[in-house]
Write a protein that holds these residues in place. Structure first.
Motif: not given
Length: 114
Positions: A78-89, A104-108, A30-40
């Protein structure tokens, strides 16, 4: 960019142990991208191995779109995706249905445990 509840299972559908075992071979690919953001929000995309989609149970898929449904946290973990808390598909990249989009919200900050 609210989550459309009609694109999810009504409640998390947990994998059976036999279903989970079929996915174990793909977890390290499973490949995880770098994080990117907008203002929210901050965003990232997760790329599943294409062959993994064939092993995911049919009720995880939206039959009208031919892509995965929007997954509850319990489901994507359960599919095996591992990320820190707060992420929403929040979306599936339809031209490439093995790419899942998360936000997830900026500065979660996770809630404090008591």
């Amino acid at each position: 960019m609210d989550i459309d509840p009609a694109r999810r299972n009504k409640k998390p559908r947990l994998l059976l142990e036999t279903e989970r075992e079929k996915l174990d071979e793909f977890v390290d690919s499973i490949h995880y991208s770098a994080r990117y953001n907008d203002d929210k929000f901050e965003y990232r995309h997760v790329q599943l191995p294409k062959n993994m989609l064939k092993k995911i149970p049919a009720d995880y898929f939206d039959s009208a779109k031919g892509t995965l449904k929007l997954l509850w946290e319990e489901e994507w973990r359960a599919l095996g995706i591992t990320q820190s808390l707060g992420w929403e598909h929040y979306e599936v990249h339809e031209p490439e249905p093995h790419i899942l989009l998360f936000k997830r919200p900026l500065n979660y900050q996770p809630p404090l445990q008591q």
